[in-house]
Design a protein around this motif. Structure first.
Motif, PDB file in Angstrom:
ATOM      1  N   ARG A  70       0.828  -1.204   0.000  1.00  0.00           N
ATOM      2  CA  ARG A  70       0.000   0.000   0.000  1.00  0.00           C
ATOM      3  C   ARG A  70       0.863   1.255   0.000  1.00  0.00           C
ATOM      4  NH1 ARG A  70      -2.889   0.864   4.423  1.00  0.00           N
ATOM      5  NH2 ARG A  70      -4.676   1.845   3.383  1.00  0.00           N
ATOM      6  N   GLY A  71       1.964   1.208   0.764  1.00  0.00           N
ATOM      7  CA  GLY A  71       2.816   2.385   0.887  1.00  0.00           C
ATOM      8  C   GLY A  71       3.525   2.781  -0.391  1.00  0.00           C
ATOM      9  N   MET A  72       3.739   1.810  -1.294  1.00  0.00           N
ATOM     10  CA  MET A  72       4.414   2.130  -2.561  1.00  0.00           C
ATOM     11  C   MET A  72       3.526   2.892  -3.534  1.00  0.00           C
ATOM     12  SD  MET A  72       6.480  -1.294  -3.652  1.00  0.00           S
ATOM     13  CE  MET A  72       7.384  -2.285  -2.465  1.00  0.00           C
ATOM     14  N   ARG A  73       2.222   2.795  -3.350  1.00  0.00           N
ATOM     15  CA  ARG A  73       1.315   3.389  -4.331  1.00  0.00           C
ATOM     16  C   ARG A  73       1.490   4.908  -4.420  1.00  0.00           C
ATOM     17  NH1 ARG A  73      -4.008   0.318  -2.091  1.00  0.00           N
ATOM     18  NH2 ARG A  73      -3.192  -1.832  -2.240  1.00  0.00           N
ATOM     19  N   SER A  74       1.460   5.391  -5.630  1.00  0.00           N
ATOM     20  CA  SER A  74       1.667   6.792  -6.018  1.00  0.00           C
ATOM     21  C   SER A  74       3.129   7.203  -5.931  1.00  0.00           C
ATOM     22  CB  SER A  74       0.794   7.774  -5.217  1.00  0.00           C
ATOM     23  OG  SER A  74       1.309   8.012  -3.923  1.00  0.00           O
ATOM     24  N   HIS A  75       3.999   6.323  -5.436  1.00  0.00           N
ATOM     25  CA  HIS A  75       5.441   6.587  -5.417  1.00  0.00           C
ATOM     26  C   HIS A  75       6.162   5.694  -6.433  1.00  0.00           C
ATOM     27  CE1 HIS A  75       5.038   9.046  -1.822  1.00  0.00           C
ATOM     28  NE2 HIS A  75       4.301   8.093  -1.292  1.00  0.00           N
ATOM     29  N   LEU A  76       6.021   4.387  -6.250  1.00  0.00           N
ATOM     30  CA  LEU A  76       6.677   3.421  -7.140  1.00  0.00           C
ATOM     31  C   LEU A  76       5.687   2.603  -7.951  1.00  0.00           C
ATOM     32  CD1 LEU A  76       9.452   2.068  -4.729  1.00  0.00           C
ATOM     33  CD2 LEU A  76       9.618   3.936  -6.379  1.00  0.00           C
ATOM     34  N   THR A  77       4.457   2.544  -7.486  1.00  0.00           N
ATOM     35  CA  THR A  77       3.402   1.826  -8.196  1.00  0.00           C
ATOM     36  C   THR A  77       2.200   2.750  -8.361  1.00  0.00           C
ATOM     37  OG1 THR A  77       2.529   0.916  -6.111  1.00  0.00           O
ATOM     38  CG2 THR A  77       4.136  -0.432  -7.319  1.00  0.00           C
ATOM     39  N   PRO A  78       1.299   2.427  -9.293  1.00  0.00           N
ATOM     40  CA  PRO A  78       0.153   3.314  -9.528  1.00  0.00           C
ATOM     41  C   PRO A  78      -0.867   3.272  -8.396  1.00  0.00           C
ATOM     42  CG  PRO A  78       0.570   1.856 -11.413  1.00  0.00           C
ATOM     43  CD  PRO A  78       1.374   1.321 -10.267  1.00  0.00           C
ATOM     44  N   ASP A  79      -1.818   4.193  -8.500  1.00  0.00           N
ATOM     45  CA  ASP A  79      -3.018   4.235  -7.653  1.00  0.00           C
ATOM     46  C   ASP A  79      -2.737   4.813  -6.276  1.00  0.00           C
ATOM     47  OD1 ASP A  79      -4.706   3.094  -9.733  1.00  0.00           O
ATOM     48  OD2 ASP A  79      -3.631   1.236  -9.358  1.00  0.00           O
ATOM     49  N   ASP A  80      -3.702   4.658  -5.354  1.00  0.00           N
ATOM     50  CA  ASP A  80      -3.686   5.375  -4.077  1.00  0.00           C
ATOM     51  C   ASP A  80      -3.590   4.392  -2.915  1.00  0.00           C
ATOM     52  OD1 ASP A  80      -4.353   8.126  -2.699  1.00  0.00           O
ATOM     53  OD2 ASP A  80      -5.627   6.632  -1.701  1.00  0.00           O
ATOM     54  N   ILE A  81      -3.006   4.844  -1.822  1.00  0.00           N
ATOM     55  CA  ILE A  81      -2.798   3.991  -0.661  1.00  0.00           C
ATOM     56  C   ILE A  81      -4.107   3.425  -0.115  1.00  0.00           C
ATOM     57  CG2 ILE A  81      -2.872   5.902   1.000  1.00  0.00           C
ATOM     58  CD1 ILE A  81      -0.674   4.442   2.580  1.00  0.00           C
ATOM     59  N   ASP A  82      -5.210   4.126  -0.279  1.00  0.00           N
ATOM     60  CA  ASP A  82      -6.487   3.686   0.286  1.00  0.00           C
ATOM     61  C   ASP A  82      -7.317   2.830  -0.666  1.00  0.00           C
ATOM     62  OD1 ASP A  82      -6.145   4.910   2.799  1.00  0.00           O
ATOM     63  OD2 ASP A  82      -6.747   6.846   1.979  1.00  0.00           O
ATOM     64  N   ASP A  83      -6.828   2.574  -1.870  1.00  0.00           N
ATOM     65  CA  ASP A  83      -7.571   1.738  -2.813  1.00  0.00           C
ATOM     66  C   ASP A  83      -7.634   0.290  -2.324  1.00  0.00           C
ATOM     67  OD1 ASP A  83      -7.976   3.881  -4.469  1.00  0.00           O
ATOM     68  OD2 ASP A  83      -6.343   3.380  -5.841  1.00  0.00           O
ATOM     69  N   VAL A  84      -8.737  -0.360  -2.606  1.00  0.00           N
ATOM     70  CA  VAL A  84      -8.909  -1.779  -2.302  1.00  0.00           C
ATOM     71  C   VAL A  84      -9.490  -2.465  -3.537  1.00  0.00           C
ATOM     72  CG1 VAL A  84      -9.254  -1.402   0.173  1.00  0.00           C
ATOM     73  CG2 VAL A  84     -11.238  -1.459  -1.365  1.00  0.00           C
ATOM     74  N   SER A  85      -9.498  -3.776  -3.520  1.00  0.00           N
ATOM     75  CA  SER A  85     -10.164  -4.537  -4.569  1.00  0.00           C
ATOM     76  C   SER A  85     -11.094  -5.543  -3.902  1.00  0.00           C
ATOM     77  CB  SER A  85      -9.144  -5.251  -5.465  1.00  0.00           C
ATOM     78  OG  SER A  85      -8.394  -6.185  -4.715  1.00  0.00           O
ATOM     79  N   PHE A  86     -11.855  -6.255  -4.728  1.00  0.00           N
ATOM     80  CA  PHE A  86     -12.807  -7.215  -4.173  1.00  0.00           C
ATOM     81  C   PHE A  86     -12.658  -8.556  -4.886  1.00  0.00           C
ATOM     82  CE2 PHE A  86     -14.455  -3.079  -3.156  1.00  0.00           C
ATOM     83  CZ  PHE A  86     -14.883  -3.232  -1.842  1.00  0.00           C
ATOM     84  N   LYS A  87     -12.692  -9.606  -4.102  1.00  0.00           N
ATOM     85  CA  LYS A  87     -12.540 -10.956  -4.625  1.00  0.00           C
ATOM     86  C   LYS A  87     -13.847 -11.430  -5.255  1.00  0.00           C
ATOM     87  CE  LYS A  87      -9.223 -11.943  -0.936  1.00  0.00           C
ATOM     88  NZ  LYS A  87      -8.917 -12.774   0.245  1.00  0.00           N
ATOM     89  N   ALA A  88     -13.790 -12.593  -5.881  1.00  0.00           N
ATOM     90  CA  ALA A  88     -14.972 -13.133  -6.567  1.00  0.00           C
ATOM     91  C   ALA A  88     -16.143 -13.330  -5.622  1.00  0.00           C
ATOM     92  CB  ALA A  88     -14.617 -14.451  -7.250  1.00  0.00           C
ATOM     93  N   ASP A  89     -15.852 -13.636  -4.362  1.00  0.00           N
ATOM     94  CA  ASP A  89     -16.939 -13.856  -3.389  1.00  0.00           C
ATOM     95  C   ASP A  89     -17.432 -12.556  -2.762  1.00  0.00           C
ATOM     96  OD1 ASP A  89     -14.885 -13.144  -1.707  1.00  0.00           O
ATOM     97  OD2 ASP A  89     -14.849 -15.032  -0.578  1.00  0.00           O
ATOM     98  N   GLY A  90     -16.905 -11.420  -3.214  1.00  0.00           N
ATOM     99  CA  GLY A  90     -17.343 -10.119  -2.718  1.00  0.00           C
ATOM    100  C   GLY A  90     -16.569  -9.608  -1.525  1.00  0.00           C
ATOM    101  N   SER A  91     -15.667 -10.411  -0.974  1.00  0.00           N
ATOM    102  CA  SER A  91     -14.899  -9.960   0.184  1.00  0.00           C
ATOM    103  C   SER A  91     -13.802  -8.989  -0.240  1.00  0.00           C
ATOM    104  CB  SER A  91     -14.282 -11.155   0.911  1.00  0.00           C
ATOM    105  OG  SER A  91     -13.412 -11.866   0.055  1.00  0.00           O
ATOM    106  N   ARG A  92     -13.456  -8.105   0.659  1.00  0.00           N
ATOM    107  CA  ARG A  92     -12.462  -7.062   0.378  1.00  0.00           C
ATOM    108  C   ARG A  92     -11.061  -7.656   0.365  1.00  0.00           C
ATOM    109  NH1 ARG A  92     -12.155  -4.212   5.216  1.00  0.00           N
ATOM    110  NH2 ARG A  92     -10.640  -5.836   5.687  1.00  0.00           N
ATOM    111  N   ASP A  93     -10.220  -7.134  -0.518  1.00  0.00           N
ATOM    112  CA  ASP A  93      -8.805  -7.482  -0.570  1.00  0.00           C
ATOM    113  C   ASP A  93      -8.017  -6.187  -0.433  1.00  0.00           C
ATOM    114  OD1 ASP A  93      -6.239  -8.374  -1.101  1.00  0.00           O
ATOM    115  OD2 ASP A  93      -6.841  -9.658  -2.769  1.00  0.00           O
TER     116      ASP A  93
END
Length: 371
Positions: A70-93
């Motif tokens: 998470r800490g690398m985001r917007s520095h070394l990797t794209p996107d924002d530290i607070d971004d999340v994704s969701f798995k196929a079962d709907g649970s947060r990743d």
């Protein structure tokens, strides 16, 4: 006093350090893996993965590798530290697709680079607040376990990039370019004590020695190719244990294209290393992936490595332990402008092809991580 172990990478981007004006900043740090030879001596997951079973056994923070991603985001990797994704079962990743590195050695380098950049940012900010801030204590120097941790020196005695960076940002004399809030901005934008956004850049020159210093600083806004776009000359006189803060003129401080410009400050008298202010983070900078010409030769005590930049080379580091686990370097974490050179000594008893120290997975720089 600010005790700040949990500002980053737990809940906030490391730029959060800039919001604090402590009298003393105590016990703040950032994690990274140990040197590659140390890591692979104790972690044997097949294949090696940031979330492998043995890797996580050697991670000393709860959810530590999630925090590093998470800490690398917007520095070394794209996107924002607070971004999340969701798995196929709907649970947060907590991870998102751009957190994944195709090469574990790139992940390892990115983590070590991020650690050094984070603490450099924090310490230079804290030191620039002198005399309000009177010191900073970073956690931690060395390690008693071969693990992913906050140390600058790992369990086997290898110096991480942070160690070399700290030699620079804790130098008795330091120059740094920092965002500042003008009085006009305070008057116009501050509401009931709320801190407004910085609207200026300033050259901050710190002399923590007992000897006075005087000289002229030349501050230039340049392209990454080296073209000078604007120049400002600043006369600075410092007494013993003294500091000076000078606002940069708008022509120097205002980027036309932040992704391809930097600001460089150089003194005409010895005693200070130059200051470089990047207009953009690595992820947003127009960096050439291979900016260096390299020559490695055998020497009396090991090898010498001469690096010459044909393009802007940001934060160059040699992982000599990948060639010889007992090797050590006398330099690291250097940034070179086009045409500049630096020579490092590699202490090693190993009889190997010198070119192995220049291999792409051994000689690293931030440019390579540009996606």
């Amino acid at each position: 006093m600010l005790i700040a172990p949990d500002i980053v990478p737990v809940a906030a981007d490391y730029r959060k350090y800039a919001d604090y004006t402590p009298r003393f900043a105590d016990k703040f740090g950032y994690q990274a893996p140990p040197a590659w030879s140390t890591l692979t001596r104790v972690v044997h997951d097949e294949p090696l993965d940031p979330f492998g079973d043995q890797m996580l056994v050697h991670q000393k923070a709860s959810g530590g590798n999630y925090k590093l991603a998470r800490g690398m985001r917007s520095h070394l990797t794209p996107d924002d530290i607070d971004d999340v994704s969701f798995k196929a079962d709907g649970s947060r990743d907590w991870l998102i697709p751009t957190d994944k590195w195709d090469d574990i050695e790139d992940w390892h380098w990115a983590c070590q680079l991020q650690q050094a950049q984070t603490i450099r940012f924090g310490v230079e900010h804290m030191r620039s607040l002198e005399p309000i801030n009177a010191g900073a204590l970073v956690w931690q120097l060395n390690d008693d376990l071969p693990v992913v941790s906050w140390s600058a020196v790992d369990y086997d005695g290898h110096r991480k990039p942070l160690w070399y960076a700290s030699r620079d940002f804790f130098a008795p004399r330091l120059a740094t370019i920092q965002p500042r809030i003008s009085q006009q901005q305070w008057d116009a934008r501050s509401w009931e004590g709320k801190r407004p956004a910085a609207d200026k850049l300033a050259l901050v020159v710190l002399n923590d020695t007992r000897e006075p210093w005087a000289g002229t600083w030349t501050v230039e806004r340049r392209t990454l190719e080296g073209e000078v776009l604007a120049t400002q000359c600043i006369e600075v006189s410092l007494g013993a244990v003294d500091h000076a803060t000078v606002y940069l003129e708008p022509e120097v401080a205002t980027f036309t294209d932040a992704s391809s410009e930097i600001i460089v400050a150089v003194a005409d008298q010895p005693g200070f290393a130059r200051a470089v202010f990047n207009g953009a983070e690595v992820i947003g900078q127009k960096l050439q992936a291979k900016p260096l010409d390299v020559k490695v030769e055998k020497a009396a005590q090991g090898y010498t490595m001469t690096l010459t930049a044909h393009a802007y080379a940001r934060d160059v580091f040699c992982m000599a332990d990948k060639v010889d686990a007992d090797a050590s370097m006398d330099g690291g974490m250097v940034t070179l402008l086009p045409g500049e050179s630096v020579t490092w000594s590699i202490s090693s008893d190993a009889d190997v092809d010198p070119e192995r120290f220049a291999a792409p997975n051994v000689l690293r720089c931030a440019n390579e991580l540009k996606r």
